[in-house]
Design a protein around this motif. Structure first.
Motif: not given
Length: 386
Positions: A89-90, A185-187, A193-194, A295-299
């Motif tokens: 996530t970072s 998740g990537t954030r 949410f997932y 990582a960190g992009k939120g897609t």
């Protein structure tokens, strides 16, 4: 950095998390024990003439406080995976961890197993010290009671051992299930949410179809169906909660269960454990980590992951449509409000997991398809129930 040095460094890095986890579990469980009534209440029966006919015991408030350890343990199984997958996530942490000289998937495997082992040790220490507190406190309360002083009351302590195994299996299975959803998740926000999407789908799918059957059934008041719904069939974290209640009645020597509930528990527990073991194997040996560029992009990392908000919305919408249809007379006026809220949550869940308000046509098609299907199902259910 060799593997042994890496493990030591990881323990030091996550030590505050372990200390906080131990402190919270201990405070909740031990203080609940110290403030719980561990003996049945004694009532005296008097006849019409005022003479004492005898006494009887009221067991309802004397259950062992197993939920004070069962619920925090399940919550811990939701939280720890976020620490495990913090490198996803970072962008900075991702660059660092992917350069550690470990084999493919070994980074994730070591972090998963390290958190699991230490968590199981924490749970074991807190649990058995808590059981000791329960025994000591029951001895003390028996001595202070006029009724139980000569005939002391004690729980059936033999069942604390199998419940301990239930506690460990429940944590392990839900830990791997939660780890799978968090790893999508990537954030951090996406992972939250997932996790919510996945756990809601597991928790509500069976109930949604049962309510749907009840809604469209001519004999919707079927006694078997109603009892099955009350048994809460769900191959999710809800299952350990129900088993916790059953063990509390076993320990209190007040155990009762119907044949239907027994079958439900066997089936749901088997599904929950099987899913946990499969995802445990998959997370340790099968799944590939997403590329560090995400990582960190939120897609979403692929099309499969992008479908989760739609599956979540469909299951929740199915439950809502069936429930409103079953109780149409009471929900006919406020049904639109429920669906406006459902639609808003659905839309913003897509927005938040796609990193913005502009998402592709596939999401719009999914959003429109699920919305139309749920609205039509609700209308049909309400017409059937009229």
């Amino acid at each position: 950095m060799n593997k042994k040095a890496f493990i030591k460094w990881q323990v030091k890095e996550l030590l505050p998390v372990y200390i906080i986890s131990f402190a919270l579990l201990a405070v909740i469980f031990w203080f609940t024990i110290l403030n719980s009534n561990l003996l049945p209440k004694v009532f005296e029966n008097y006849g019409p003439d005022g003479t004492l006919n005898g006494t009887y015991l009221y067991y309802y408030n004397a259950h062992p406080p197993l939920f004070a350890i069962g619920v925090p343990v399940i919550i811990l199984s939701f939280i720890l995976p976020f620490g495990t997958f913090s490198y996803q996530t970072s962008h900075i942490r991702s660059d660092f961890f992917y350069q550690v000289p470990l084999k493919e998937k070994e980074l994730r495997r070591l972090r998963l197993l390290l958190n699991l082992v230490i968590a199981l040790i924490i749970i074991s220490v807190v649990y058995w010290i808590g059981v000791l507190f329960i025994y000591v406190r029951q001895v003390s309360l028996n001595d202070q009671s006029d009724y139980f002083k000569n005939d002391p009351f004690f729980y059936n302590y033999v069942y604390f051992l199998p419940y301990y195994l239930v506690l460990l299996f429940s944590f392990t299975c839900n830990y791997f299930i939660s780890s799978y959803f968090v790893s999508l998740g990537t954030r951090i926000l996406d992972s939250v949410f997932y996790l919510i999407f996945g756990q809601f789908v597991l928790g509500l799918t069976v109930s949604s179809f049962l309510v749907l059957i009840a809604c469209f059934s001519i004999n919707s008041g079927s006694d078997t169906l109603n009892k099955l719904m009350l048994a809460m069939p769900s191959p999710s974290f809800i299952e350990p909660m129900y088993v916790t209640f059953l063990f509390s009645t076993l320990i209190l020597k007040q155990f009762e269960i119907t044949q239907l509930e027994t079958i439900t528990r066997i089936v749901c527990s088997s599904c929950f454990v099987s899913l946990g073991l499969f995802l445990g194997w998959y997370m340790l040996f099968g799944k590939k980590d997403p590329s560090g560029e995400y990582a960190g992009k939120g897609t979403p990392v692929n099309l499969y992951v992008s479908l989760y908000p739609h599956v979540f919305a469909f299951v929740v919408g199915l439950f809502l449509a069936s429930f409103i249809g079953t109780l149409y007379s009471g929900f006919g006026i406020i049904a639109p409000i429920f669906f406006i809220l459902w639609g808003a949550i659905y839309y913003f869940s897509i927005v938040l997991t796609n990193g913005g308000f502009h998402f592709n046509s596939k999401n719009w098609i999914g959003f429109g398809g699920v919305t139309i299907a749920i609205v039509l199902l609700t209308i049909l259910a309400c017409c059937v129930r009229q």
